[in-house]
Design an enzyme around this catalytic site. Structure first.
Site, PDB file in Angstrom:
ATOM      1  N   LYS A  14       3.385   4.113   0.623  1.00  0.00           N
ATOM      2  CA  LYS A  14       2.222   4.122   1.523  1.00  0.00           C
ATOM      3  C   LYS A  14       2.193   5.362   2.413  1.00  0.00           C
ATOM      4  O   LYS A  14       3.168   5.652   3.114  1.00  0.00           O
ATOM      5  CB  LYS A  14       2.301   2.907   2.455  1.00  0.00           C
ATOM      6  CG  LYS A  14       1.601   1.672   1.931  1.00  0.00           C
ATOM      7  CD  LYS A  14       1.917   0.511   2.837  1.00  0.00           C
ATOM      8  CE  LYS A  14       0.678  -0.156   3.370  1.00  0.00           C
ATOM      9  NZ  LYS A  14       1.012  -1.384   4.124  1.00  0.00           N
TER      10      LYS A  14
HETATM   11  O1  G3P Z   1      -0.109  -4.209   5.701  1.00  0.00           O
HETATM   12  C1  G3P Z   1      -0.994  -3.752   6.613  1.00  0.00           C
HETATM   13  C2  G3P Z   1      -2.021  -4.657   7.193  1.00  0.00           C
HETATM   14  O2  G3P Z   1      -2.367  -5.685   6.409  1.00  0.00           O
HETATM   15  C3  G3P Z   1      -1.967  -4.819   8.668  1.00  0.00           C
HETATM   16  O3  G3P Z   1      -2.556  -5.985   9.167  1.00  0.00           O
HETATM   17  O4  G3P Z   1      -2.894  -7.709  10.873  1.00  0.00           O
HETATM   18  O5  G3P Z   1      -1.614  -5.631  11.464  1.00  0.00           O
HETATM   19  O6  G3P Z   1      -4.035  -5.553  11.097  1.00  0.00           O
HETATM   20  P1  G3P Z   1      -2.785  -6.230  10.722  1.00  0.00           P
END
Ligand code: G3P
Length: 283
Positions: free
Chosen positions: A111
């Site tokens: 990533k």
């Molecule tokens: O893996 C990255 C992503 O899904 C982050 O999610 O909940 O931190 O916005 P969030």
């Protein structure tokens, strides 16, 4: 049971969750999870709970151990591992990290953030390993991702973060829709991975849109599993009048030099800072 239109990943930092989710899917549907996404915040959260403060070297060794465990649970799936970067990290530094992480497991997808340096590194990496562009919040970032990875030799994922757009009052799912629309007449080399999922509606609408992949946090995954991994009904409507629409931009087309697209997004900058801060707070 037919396979869903989208591949399903779990979004987290704990191999125990990977195992439970994959078993639950196998028991209900007869096939395991398709993959896993991680990020520095999620891994750090898991490590803080288990080990408290660590040295930088030990924290990295733990990240490696965790993704190795995830990889052994779903050896046929894809496991996203993120590079560490702040606004000063160069493309060269990210590429070096990527090459190292790609050796950790056979099914890694590395990533990179959707910043200028991140995409510069990703362009080179796309000839050497599977990659996933993270912290994506706009159609023009998606156009740049498409262009910089033209000719890629490995799978390319792009991760629009829908929940974080919802959090600031914008309709995050519309970015997924816009990117799918933008890529519709492309060569199909970039798979759209709906990320930052917060609720069942995100899953159902992503399925309706035929997002290539959806990554789901364990708690939301469990809610969906409780409903037997249901698909959206034929008359399903994703109606969110409380969220500001993000209209499709007909002026942002594929086919330009990647550096001419606007990569700036407040949430990309903010996300980069918080991933970095969460990781470095471990040591
Ligand atoms: O893996 C990255 C992503 O899904 C982050 O999610 O909940 O931190 O916005 P969030």
């Amino acid at each position: 049971m037919n396979r869903l239109p989208s591949k399903i990943f779990i979004d987290g930092g704990s191999p125990t969750e990977t195992k439970e989710a994959s078993e639950r899917r196998s028991v209900t549907l007869g096939f395991p999870l398709d993959g896993q996404t991680t990020n520095p915040t999620l891994i750090a959260r898991n490590l803080v709970e288990k080990s408290g403060k660590l040295t930088e070297k030990d924290a990295l060794a733990e990240y490696k151990r965790i993704v190795r465990e995830m990889s052994s649970v779903i050896p046929g799936g894809s496991i996203s591992i993120q590079v560490f970067a702040d606004e000063k990290t160069s493309a060269g530094d990210m590429l070096e990290q990527a090459r190292e992480r790609n050796k950790w497991i056979p099914n890694a997808s590395i990533k990179f953030p959707a910043t200028h340096e991140g995409l510069k590194a990703a362009g080179k990496a796309s000839l050497e390993m599977p990659i996933n562009i993270t912290l994506v919040f706009s159609q023009s970032q998606a156009a740049a991702v498409y262009e910089i990875t033209r000719g890629a030799k490995y799978p390319i994922f792009i991760s629009p973060f829908v929940g974080r757009l919802d959090d600031i009052g914008e309709n995050g799912m519309e970015v997924v829709k816009n990117i799918l629309n933008l890529y519709e007449n492309g060569d199909g080399h970039v798979e759209v991975l709906t990320a930052s999922v917060r609720n069942l509606d995100h899953i159902l609408y992503a399925l309706l849109l035929k997002s290539d992949i959806i990554t789901i946090p364990f708690k939301i995954f469990q809610l969906w599993a409780d409903e037997n991994f249901r698909n959206p009904a034929d008359d399903y409507l994703y109606n969110k009048p409380e969220l500001r629409p993000i209209p499709y931009r007909a002026d942002v087309k594929l086919g330009r030099d990647w550096q001419t697209y606007d990569l700036q997004h407040m949430l990309t900058d903010r996300g980069l800072v918080s991933f970095y801060k969460d990781w470095t707070s471990l040591f």
